[in-house]
Write a protein that holds these residues in place. Structure first.
Motif, PDB file in Angstrom:
ATOM      1  N   LEU A 162     -15.502   2.473  -5.204  1.00  0.00           N
ATOM      2  CA  LEU A 162     -14.909   1.362  -4.474  1.00  0.00           C
ATOM      3  C   LEU A 162     -14.531   1.852  -3.088  1.00  0.00           C
ATOM      4  CD1 LEU A 162     -13.677  -1.522  -4.309  1.00  0.00           C
ATOM      5  CD2 LEU A 162     -11.526  -0.513  -5.138  1.00  0.00           C
ATOM      6  N   VAL A 163     -15.001   1.150  -2.055  1.00  0.00           N
ATOM      7  CA  VAL A 163     -14.604   1.429  -0.673  1.00  0.00           C
ATOM      8  C   VAL A 163     -13.652   0.323  -0.255  1.00  0.00           C
ATOM      9  CG1 VAL A 163     -15.356   1.739   1.711  1.00  0.00           C
ATOM     10  CG2 VAL A 163     -16.778   2.600  -0.173  1.00  0.00           C
ATOM     11  N   SER A 164     -12.397   0.697  -0.057  1.00  0.00           N
ATOM     12  CA  SER A 164     -11.352  -0.267   0.280  1.00  0.00           C
ATOM     13  C   SER A 164     -11.292  -0.466   1.790  1.00  0.00           C
ATOM     14  CB  SER A 164     -10.006   0.254  -0.241  1.00  0.00           C
ATOM     15  OG  SER A 164      -8.946  -0.558   0.182  1.00  0.00           O
ATOM     16  N   GLY A 165     -11.395  -1.711   2.228  1.00  0.00           N
ATOM     17  CA  GLY A 165     -11.334  -1.997   3.659  1.00  0.00           C
ATOM     18  C   GLY A 165     -12.577  -1.592   4.406  1.00  0.00           C
ATOM     19  N   VAL A 166     -13.735  -1.999   3.929  1.00  0.00           N
ATOM     20  CA  VAL A 166     -15.000  -1.612   4.563  1.00  0.00           C
ATOM     21  C   VAL A 166     -15.112  -2.243   5.947  1.00  0.00           C
ATOM     22  CG1 VAL A 166     -16.451  -3.535   3.749  1.00  0.00           C
ATOM     23  CG2 VAL A 166     -17.452  -1.245   4.021  1.00  0.00           C
ATOM     24  N   GLY A 167     -15.849  -1.588   6.847  1.00  0.00           N
ATOM     25  CA  GLY A 167     -16.087  -2.134   8.181  1.00  0.00           C
ATOM     26  C   GLY A 167     -15.813  -1.144   9.284  1.00  0.00           C
ATOM     27  N   GLY A 168     -14.800  -0.282   9.112  1.00  0.00           N
ATOM     28  CA  GLY A 168     -14.566   0.786  10.074  1.00  0.00           C
ATOM     29  C   GLY A 168     -15.640   1.849   9.971  1.00  0.00           C
ATOM     30  N   GLY A 236      -1.281  -2.669  -0.349  1.00  0.00           N
ATOM     31  CA  GLY A 236      -2.453  -2.817  -1.195  1.00  0.00           C
ATOM     32  C   GLY A 236      -2.824  -1.575  -1.969  1.00  0.00           C
ATOM     33  N   PHE A 237      -2.241  -0.436  -1.598  1.00  0.00           N
ATOM     34  CA  PHE A 237      -2.607   0.811  -2.267  1.00  0.00           C
ATOM     35  C   PHE A 237      -2.231   0.794  -3.746  1.00  0.00           C
ATOM     36  CE2 PHE A 237      -2.110   5.294  -3.413  1.00  0.00           C
ATOM     37  CZ  PHE A 237      -3.287   5.839  -2.916  1.00  0.00           C
ATOM     38  N   ALA A 238      -1.133   0.138  -4.080  1.00  0.00           N
ATOM     39  CA  ALA A 238      -0.707   0.088  -5.482  1.00  0.00           C
ATOM     40  C   ALA A 238      -1.774  -0.551  -6.368  1.00  0.00           C
ATOM     41  CB  ALA A 238       0.616  -0.671  -5.603  1.00  0.00           C
ATOM     42  N   ALA A 239      -2.495  -1.542  -5.815  1.00  0.00           N
ATOM     43  CA  ALA A 239      -3.533  -2.207  -6.596  1.00  0.00           C
ATOM     44  C   ALA A 239      -4.680  -1.268  -6.921  1.00  0.00           C
ATOM     45  CB  ALA A 239      -4.055  -3.419  -5.835  1.00  0.00           C
ATOM     46  N   LEU A 240      -4.900  -0.268  -6.069  1.00  0.00           N
ATOM     47  CA  LEU A 240      -5.994   0.670  -6.317  1.00  0.00           C
ATOM     48  C   LEU A 240      -5.748   1.486  -7.583  1.00  0.00           C
ATOM     49  CD1 LEU A 240      -6.705   1.932  -2.677  1.00  0.00           C
ATOM     50  CD2 LEU A 240      -7.655  -0.045  -3.889  1.00  0.00           C
ATOM     51  N   ILE A 241      -4.495   1.738  -7.910  1.00  0.00           N
ATOM     52  CA  ILE A 241      -4.181   2.457  -9.149  1.00  0.00           C
ATOM     53  C   ILE A 241      -4.594   1.619 -10.354  1.00  0.00           C
ATOM     54  CG2 ILE A 241      -2.353   3.562 -10.488  1.00  0.00           C
ATOM     55  CD1 ILE A 241      -3.060   4.897  -7.767  1.00  0.00           C
TER      56      ILE A 241
END
Length: 334
Positions: A162-168, A236-241
């Motif tokens: 999973l790549v979180s926040g793609v585009g950079g 949003g980092f908590a959701a990654l767990i």
């Protein structure tokens, strides 16, 4: 030579005439053809980066032609098309950078110029399948993504990504590298257009993190993930767990959305999840990245290209994250 010399915080990025650097015995003079832009340059310009000093020529990413070498370097480098490893003094450990580690473009003058001097061990042959503009897009962001995915994230065949926040820049490279390696890759973004672009690059799917209960929807649609790449942190980092599989590696290399929030530690220890930080990469990582992009013929996603004398416009464009996708590059010389 012509160069963008940053005189102070938020000073105009105008071209100035400045002396061509004089090289030492273990250094090379590179005539630059292109310089990649990174968010690091923006933070330096805004005065929000450690170790500021002025005047300085920004720019960590560069590609060009070696014009001269010091007496301790092989003369065979002269005339070669090269890509520059964007730092010095990584240190003795592959696990982390040493205390003398420095990134090109601050404190040493960087690549927003016609010429740059670098240590001989920073020179690498430019991959033949890339032109100068494409090559200049890789060093900082590509290296960061490569280390996050393959070294810290320890991706292996069969791992879902999973790549979180793609585009950079780095997030897009993480997507491209994972797809090139054969991984099933999903993405998140606040932009439907960016999710569409990610699908076109090979992502299996994606979800807009602005949706209510987005993580639950993604978990239902895609299942859990073995490697998660993040550059934002924040709430949003908590959701990654929640999205992490047992034994997963959650790797982050930035904090643009804030700090790590309060998270429930129970699933972290019960599922034996690793939360890992990473910064750029070692020369060995850089060599491995170059070998990977040559073997898989990876080409970067270029958002927009500007001439050096439009560096101010390019800097403004770089900060418009809403529509930007991929890397910004400055062209220099012929």
């Amino acid at each position: 030579m012509k160069a963008i010399v940053l005189q102070n915080i938020e000073a105009p990025l105008n071209i100035e005439e400045t002396p061509i650097p004089e090289i030492g015995p273990d250094e090379a003079l590179v005539e630059l053809r292109a310089a990649g832009m990174n968010k690091r340059d923006w933070w330096i310009w805004k005065g929000q980066y450690a170790g500021l000093k002025f005047p300085v020529i920004p720019g960590s990413d560069g590609s060009g032609i070696v014009k001269a070498v010091g007496r301790e370097l092989p003369e065979s480098w002269t005339g070669q098309e090269v890509l520059i490893y964007p730092a010095t003094d990584w240190g003795d450990s592959e696990a982390f950078q040493g205390k003398n580690f420095k990134i090109l473009g601050l404190p040493e003058n960087g690549c927003y110029a016609q010429f740059v001097k670098v240590k001989g061990d920073m020179l690498y042959p430019k991959p033949d399948h890339l032109d100068f503009i494409q090559a200049a897009a890789f060093p900082v962001a590509g290296l960061t993504a490569y280390r996050a995915l393959f070294i810290r994230g320890a991706w292996k065949e069969g791992d879902k990504v999973l790549v979180s926040g793609v585009g950079g820049g780095a997030g897009t490279f993480a997507l491209q590298f994972a797809v090139a390696a054969g991984a099933e890759v999903w993405v998140t973004s606040g932009s439907e257009e960016k999710i569409k672009r990610a699908r076109e690059l090979g992502a299996a799917g994606g979800i807009n993190y602005k949706e209510k209960d987005w993580s639950e929807k993604l978990l239902k649609e895609a299942g859990s993930f073995d490697v998660i790449i993040d550059s934002a942190l924040g709430d949003g980092f908590a959701a990654l767990i929640t999205l992490a599989a047992s034994g997963a590696r959650v790797v982050f290399f930035g904090g643009t959305a804030g700090n790590i929030p309060a998270i429930n530690g129970r699933p972290v220890f019960w599922k034996q999840i690793s939360i890992l930080g990473t910064t750029m990469g070692s020369p060995r990582d850089f060599e491995q990245m170059l070998s990977f992009i040559k073997d898989r013929q990876v080409r970067p996603v270029i958002d927009e290209v500007f001439p050096l004398d439009q560096a101010q416009e390019a800097m403004t464009r770089m900060n418009t994250g809403g529509s930007k996708f991929g890397k910004m590059v400055l062209t220099i010389g012929s």
